[in-house]
Design a protein around this motif. Structure first.
Motif, PDB file in Angstrom:
ATOM      1  N   ALA A 244     -30.648  35.769 -10.446  1.00 48.62           N
ATOM      2  CA  ALA A 244     -30.011  35.053  -9.009  1.00 48.62           C
ATOM      3  C   ALA A 244     -29.040  35.281  -8.548  1.00 48.62           C
ATOM      4  O   ALA A 244     -29.096  35.421  -6.954  1.00 48.62           O
ATOM      5  CB  ALA A 244     -30.150  34.024  -9.523  1.00 48.62           C
ATOM      6  N   GLU A 245     -28.218  35.081  -8.972  1.00 54.70           N
ATOM      7  CA  GLU A 245     -26.255  35.481  -8.252  1.00 54.70           C
ATOM      8  C   GLU A 245     -26.588  36.718  -8.078  1.00 54.70           C
ATOM      9  O   GLU A 245     -25.731  37.218  -6.967  1.00 54.70           O
ATOM     10  CB  GLU A 245     -25.361  35.534  -9.488  1.00 54.70           C
ATOM     11  N   PRO A 254     -31.016  34.321  -1.128  1.00 55.37           N
ATOM     12  CA  PRO A 254     -31.835  34.921  -1.818  1.00 55.37           C
ATOM     13  C   PRO A 254     -32.916  35.543  -1.619  1.00 55.37           C
ATOM     14  O   PRO A 254     -33.356  35.411  -0.683  1.00 55.37           O
ATOM     15  CB  PRO A 254     -33.090  33.856  -2.390  1.00 55.37           C
ATOM     16  N   ALA A 255     -33.791  36.427  -1.951  1.00 54.09           N
ATOM     17  CA  ALA A 255     -34.541  37.337  -1.702  1.00 54.09           C
ATOM     18  C   ALA A 255     -35.926  36.527  -0.583  1.00 54.09           C
ATOM     19  O   ALA A 255     -36.629  35.691  -1.217  1.00 54.09           O
ATOM     20  CB  ALA A 255     -35.100  37.938  -2.551  1.00 54.09           C
ATOM     21  N   ASP A 256     -35.988  37.163   0.405  1.00 58.56           N
ATOM     22  CA  ASP A 256     -37.796  36.109   0.720  1.00 58.56           C
ATOM     23  C   ASP A 256     -38.721  37.287   0.075  1.00 58.56           C
ATOM     24  O   ASP A 256     -39.283  36.571  -0.782  1.00 58.56           O
ATOM     25  CB  ASP A 256     -37.646  37.673   2.617  1.00 58.56           C
ATOM     26  N   LEU A 273     -36.856  31.371  -9.510  1.00 57.46           N
ATOM     27  CA  LEU A 273     -34.379  31.717  -9.228  1.00 57.46           C
ATOM     28  C   LEU A 273     -33.942  32.396  -8.409  1.00 57.46           C
ATOM     29  O   LEU A 273     -33.355  32.061  -7.009  1.00 57.46           O
ATOM     30  CB  LEU A 273     -33.858  31.347  -9.839  1.00 57.46           C
ATOM     31  N   ALA A 274     -34.325  33.610  -7.821  1.00 58.59           N
ATOM     32  CA  ALA A 274     -33.320  34.988  -7.250  1.00 58.59           C
ATOM     33  C   ALA A 274     -34.923  35.061  -5.691  1.00 58.59           C
ATOM     34  O   ALA A 274     -34.150  35.684  -4.815  1.00 58.59           O
ATOM     35  CB  ALA A 274     -33.977  36.210  -7.627  1.00 58.59           C
ATOM     36  N   ASP A 277     -36.995  29.632  -0.733  1.00 49.85           N
ATOM     37  CA  ASP A 277     -37.920  28.981  -1.127  1.00 49.85           C
ATOM     38  C   ASP A 277     -38.897  29.070   0.430  1.00 49.85           C
ATOM     39  O   ASP A 277     -38.070  29.997   1.280  1.00 49.85           O
ATOM     40  CB  ASP A 277     -36.796  27.696   0.132  1.00 49.85           C
ATOM     41  N   GLY A 278     -40.138  29.356  -0.271  1.00 50.76           N
ATOM     42  CA  GLY A 278     -40.987  29.761   0.945  1.00 50.76           C
ATOM     43  C   GLY A 278     -41.412  31.858   0.891  1.00 50.76           C
ATOM     44  O   GLY A 278     -42.006  31.921   1.744  1.00 50.76           O
ATOM     45  N   GLY A 279     -40.925  32.093  -0.182  1.00 50.69           N
ATOM     46  CA  GLY A 279     -40.573  33.447  -0.522  1.00 50.69           C
ATOM     47  C   GLY A 279     -41.664  33.948  -0.806  1.00 50.69           C
ATOM     48  O   GLY A 279     -42.306  32.667  -1.594  1.00 50.69           O
TER      49      GLY A 279
END
Length: 341
Positions: A244-245, A254-256, A273-274, A277-279
């Protein structure tokens, strides 16, 4: 009666579809809506081949013997540990009069359905395969059903290259469908076959920024040289925090959309984790534990949509081959993989 989905080929247990069956009937005689293929080459899926190679500590003879044993016992190439198989190329030998697949004897084809549901018999003992790669020269026959998916091999590409592309053609097609213009996209396993196609597809779909995640410096160099990702990061996809980092460092957030194209288990929590939200997370690895993904997302209170890449999207074969033809860097990566295999 020959079922369009192959129910008549199920030996045990009764009442399930061929993919779920422990054993299928691989006799060469075909029904009126079936097709028999003379097998030329198998392509074991990455998760299955890795499991076999690691189990036998790289002993190619032992890997070959186990593949033969699986096919002999089950009537299909269905790895009982990973639950996965692969696909094949060959030449059409016989076509039932009611087959809807549009094939004629002599057509060279790639099956776009899994070996886990394809009746298969190997007759040469895999004598031309040393067990050292995913592509397996083979002699024998395979059976396609009325509901099977198949593609005629293109004339402008070597068969081994076309096989490698068609084996993973579902990944770029679904990536293109999911990614929206302006999205940020992370691809785990970005230097691999499905990963490189997914990166190219994300760019075609209008992604604002992409990152390819790879496990080693050698893979990172290969992907940077290809230039198909805006950023390249080295991270173990099984380490959720560091993964995630790495994604956040490369994308600024974080990625879509996160696309999982690795062939090892244990990457579910890192992918979740990567992802913002909403992705959306697309799992394109047969090593995925979908229970771990579902429970992990719940435990992280992660508001993400998780998709199973089922390997079929209308037009997927044509799109993957077009990407290979039009993206020299992607083709170069594939050619490297085929030579190494």
């Amino acid at each position: 009666m020959t079922s369009p989905v192959g129910l008549h080929r199920v030996v045990e247990p009764a009442g399930v579809l061929p993919q779920a069956a422990w054993r299928v009937d691989n006799r060469p005689e075909i029904g009126p809506n079936e097709v028999r293929i003379r097998v030329e080459r198998l392509n074991l899926d990455a998760a299955s081949y890795r499991q076999l190679r690691e189990k036998h500590a790289g002993d190619g003879d032992a890997v070959r013997a186990e593949v033969l044993a699986i096919v002999d016992e089950r009537g299909k190439m269905h790895n009982p540990v990973t639950g996965s198989g692969g696909m094949l190329i060959g030449v059409v030998e016989a076509v039932g009069p009611r087959s809807p697949l549009g094939l004629t004897p002599g057509d060279r084809v790639a099956t776009l359905v899994s070996l886990t549901l394809t009746p298969l018999r190997i007759t040469d003992g895999l004598k031309s395969w040393d067990g050292g790669g995913e592509q397996v020269p083979a002699e024998g026959h395979a059976i396609l059903f009325a509901r099977s998916i198949v593609a005629k091999l293109p004339d402008d590409l070597p068969a081994e290259l076309a096989l490698a592309v068609l084996d993973v053609c579902g990944a770029p097609a679904l990536t293109r469908r999911v990614v929206q213009a302006g999205d940020t996209v992370a691809v785990l396993g970005g230097a691999g076959k499905s990963g490189s196609l997914a990166l190219a597809a994300a760019r075609r779909a209008g992604a604002r920024r992409t990152v390819g995640i790879v496990p080693t410096e050698a893979e990172a160099t290969r992907l940077r040289d290809a230039g198909i990702a805006d950023a390249v990061e080295i991270a173990d996809a099984r380490d959720p925090v560091r993964l995630a980092e790495a994604v956040t460092r490369a994308l600024g957030k974080p990625a879509d959309v996160t696309v999982v194209c690795v062939d090892v288990p244990g990457c579910e929590h890192g992918a979740i984790l990567a992802t913002d939200d909403g992705g959306t997370v697309i799992f394109f690895s047969m090593a995925t534990s979908f229970a771990a993904a579902a429970l992990g997302a719940e435990g992280l209170a992660a508001d993400v949509t998780m998709l199973v890449g089922n390997g079929y999207v209308p037009g997927h074969a044509e799109f993957a081959l077009e990407l290979l033809r039009s993206e020299p860097a992607v083709r170069h990566l594939f050619e490297q993989r085929v030579r190494a295999d």
